[in-house]
Design a protein around this motif. Structure first.
Motif, PDB file in Angstrom:
ATOM      1  N   VAL A 158      23.284  -4.754  10.585  1.00  0.00           N
ATOM      2  CA  VAL A 158      22.055  -5.411  10.147  1.00  0.00           C
ATOM      3  C   VAL A 158      22.442  -6.580   9.245  1.00  0.00           C
ATOM      4  CG1 VAL A 158      19.868  -5.138   8.950  1.00  0.00           C
ATOM      5  CG2 VAL A 158      20.809  -3.235  10.258  1.00  0.00           C
ATOM      6  N   LEU A 159      22.160  -7.789   9.693  1.00  0.00           N
ATOM      7  CA  LEU A 159      22.436  -8.965   8.881  1.00  0.00           C
ATOM      8  C   LEU A 159      21.434  -9.050   7.738  1.00  0.00           C
ATOM      9  CD1 LEU A 159      23.011 -11.532  11.756  1.00  0.00           C
ATOM     10  CD2 LEU A 159      24.734 -10.255  10.477  1.00  0.00           C
ATOM     11  N   ALA A 160      21.804  -9.749   6.683  1.00  0.00           N
ATOM     12  CA  ALA A 160      20.918  -9.877   5.519  1.00  0.00           C
ATOM     13  C   ALA A 160      19.604 -10.565   5.881  1.00  0.00           C
ATOM     14  CB  ALA A 160      21.634 -10.640   4.413  1.00  0.00           C
ATOM     15  N   SER A 161      19.638 -11.454   6.859  1.00  0.00           N
ATOM     16  CA  SER A 161      18.423 -12.182   7.242  1.00  0.00           C
ATOM     17  C   SER A 161      17.539 -11.406   8.218  1.00  0.00           C
ATOM     18  CB  SER A 161      18.815 -13.520   7.869  1.00  0.00           C
ATOM     19  OG  SER A 161      19.578 -13.289   9.041  1.00  0.00           O
ATOM     20  N   THR A 162      18.010 -10.265   8.706  1.00  0.00           N
ATOM     21  CA  THR A 162      17.250  -9.473   9.672  1.00  0.00           C
ATOM     22  C   THR A 162      16.162  -8.680   8.968  1.00  0.00           C
ATOM     23  OG1 THR A 162      19.207  -9.233  11.051  1.00  0.00           O
ATOM     24  CG2 THR A 162      17.402  -7.732  11.478  1.00  0.00           C
ATOM     25  N   ARG A 163      14.965  -8.761   9.477  1.00  0.00           N
ATOM     26  CA  ARG A 163      13.866  -7.957   8.943  1.00  0.00           C
ATOM     27  C   ARG A 163      13.754  -6.681   9.755  1.00  0.00           C
ATOM     28  NH1 ARG A 163       8.932 -11.902   7.206  1.00  0.00           N
ATOM     29  NH2 ARG A 163      10.126 -13.113   5.699  1.00  0.00           N
ATOM     30  N   VAL A 164      13.404  -5.605   9.074  1.00  0.00           N
ATOM     31  CA  VAL A 164      13.255  -4.299   9.709  1.00  0.00           C
ATOM     32  C   VAL A 164      11.802  -3.884   9.573  1.00  0.00           C
ATOM     33  CG1 VAL A 164      14.023  -1.903   9.713  1.00  0.00           C
ATOM     34  CG2 VAL A 164      15.629  -3.715   9.063  1.00  0.00           C
ATOM     35  N   TRP A 165      11.142  -3.622  10.706  1.00  0.00           N
ATOM     36  CA  TRP A 165       9.729  -3.276  10.711  1.00  0.00           C
ATOM     37  C   TRP A 165       9.540  -1.860  11.215  1.00  0.00           C
ATOM     38  CZ3 TRP A 165       6.741  -6.572   8.247  1.00  0.00           C
ATOM     39  CH2 TRP A 165       7.116  -7.911   8.183  1.00  0.00           C
ATOM     40  N   TYR A 209      11.555 -10.706  20.608  1.00  0.00           N
ATOM     41  CA  TYR A 209      12.821 -11.398  20.830  1.00  0.00           C
ATOM     42  C   TYR A 209      13.228 -12.274  19.642  1.00  0.00           C
ATOM     43  CZ  TYR A 209      11.985  -9.788  25.533  1.00  0.00           C
ATOM     44  OH  TYR A 209      11.741  -9.001  26.620  1.00  0.00           O
ATOM     45  N   CYS A 210      12.657 -12.010  18.464  1.00  0.00           N
ATOM     46  CA  CYS A 210      12.949 -12.824  17.286  1.00  0.00           C
ATOM     47  C   CYS A 210      14.207 -12.360  16.548  1.00  0.00           C
ATOM     48  CB  CYS A 210      11.752 -12.820  16.333  1.00  0.00           C
ATOM     49  SG  CYS A 210      11.373 -11.200  15.662  1.00  0.00           S
ATOM     50  N   GLY A 211      14.755 -11.214  16.917  1.00  0.00           N
ATOM     51  CA  GLY A 211      15.949 -10.710  16.250  1.00  0.00           C
ATOM     52  C   GLY A 211      15.665  -9.668  15.189  1.00  0.00           C
ATOM     53  N   HIS A 212      14.401  -9.395  14.918  1.00  0.00           N
ATOM     54  CA  HIS A 212      14.059  -8.358  13.959  1.00  0.00           C
ATOM     55  C   HIS A 212      14.204  -6.988  14.616  1.00  0.00           C
ATOM     56  CE1 HIS A 212      11.245 -11.359  11.697  1.00  0.00           C
ATOM     57  NE2 HIS A 212      12.505 -11.737  11.706  1.00  0.00           N
ATOM     58  N   ILE A 213      14.336  -5.952  13.783  1.00  0.00           N
ATOM     59  CA  ILE A 213      14.443  -4.583  14.273  1.00  0.00           C
ATOM     60  C   ILE A 213      13.073  -3.921  14.141  1.00  0.00           C
ATOM     61  CG2 ILE A 213      15.514  -2.330  13.889  1.00  0.00           C
ATOM     62  CD1 ILE A 213      17.961  -3.817  12.809  1.00  0.00           C
ATOM     63  N   THR A 218      14.006  -2.401   3.937  1.00  0.00           N
ATOM     64  CA  THR A 218      15.269  -3.070   3.658  1.00  0.00           C
ATOM     65  C   THR A 218      16.350  -2.394   4.505  1.00  0.00           C
ATOM     66  OG1 THR A 218      15.869  -1.574   1.864  1.00  0.00           O
ATOM     67  CG2 THR A 218      14.545  -3.524   1.286  1.00  0.00           C
ATOM     68  N   ALA A 219      17.535  -2.997   4.533  1.00  0.00           N
ATOM     69  CA  ALA A 219      18.652  -2.403   5.268  1.00  0.00           C
ATOM     70  C   ALA A 219      19.026  -1.050   4.666  1.00  0.00           C
ATOM     71  CB  ALA A 219      19.844  -3.351   5.267  1.00  0.00           C
ATOM     72  N   ALA A 220      18.938  -0.932   3.344  1.00  0.00           N
ATOM     73  CA  ALA A 220      19.247   0.340   2.678  1.00  0.00           C
ATOM     74  C   ALA A 220      18.229   1.406   3.053  1.00  0.00           C
ATOM     75  CB  ALA A 220      19.285   0.150   1.163  1.00  0.00           C
ATOM     76  N   GLN A 221      16.949   1.052   3.118  1.00  0.00           N
ATOM     77  CA  GLN A 221      15.915   2.004   3.510  1.00  0.00           C
ATOM     78  C   GLN A 221      16.089   2.428   4.966  1.00  0.00           C
ATOM     79  OE1 GLN A 221      12.564  -0.443   2.357  1.00  0.00           O
ATOM     80  NE2 GLN A 221      12.094   0.894   0.615  1.00  0.00           N
TER      81      GLN A 221
END
Length: 115
Positions: free
Chosen positions: A4-11, A39-43, A89-92
């Motif tokens: 997970v890159l820092a710029s990636t949003r997780v929904w 297709y935006c790159g978000h998870i 967040t990536a940690a969550q």
């Protein structure tokens, strides 16, 4: 672990999802229900009815990715909301995939003295 890159949003998609769906069905749900571009790159994370299975979809720039995880014991922590979306967040995300309660993490260690 999923990179997970820092710029990636997780929904997190509240509610339950038909886990028979693959990337095409889940990406259509992202487009129609969440009003987002799959297709935006978000998870995007979906949970099954029993709560022991999640599926994650994302587009890594080269192709569509689908990740699924089933817990042997317990259930994934999920918000009670039936509509909308929740950003993690990536940690969550890491805590969620470990089966931990990502909403209220507790520290297991606290310093006894200052300095």
């Amino acid at each position: 672990m999923i990179p997970v890159l820092a710029s990636t949003r997780v929904w997190l998609c509240p509610g339950v999802t038909d886990m028979r769906r693959g990337f095409p069905g889940l990406s259509a749900q992202v487009d129609q229900v969440l009003k987002a571009d799959p297709y935006c790159g978000h998870i995007f994370i979906f949970r099954g009815r029993r709560g022991d299975l999640v599926k994650l979809i994302w587009f890594d720039g080269q192709g569509a990715c689908l990740f699924s995880k089933r817990l042997e014991c317990g259930r994934f922590v999920w918000p009670a909301a039936k509509d909308g979306k929740v950003q993690l967040t990536a940690a969550q995300l890491s805590m969620l995939l470990e089966g931990l309660d990502w909403r209220a993490p507790r520290r297991t260690w606290r310093p006894l003295a200052v300095g």
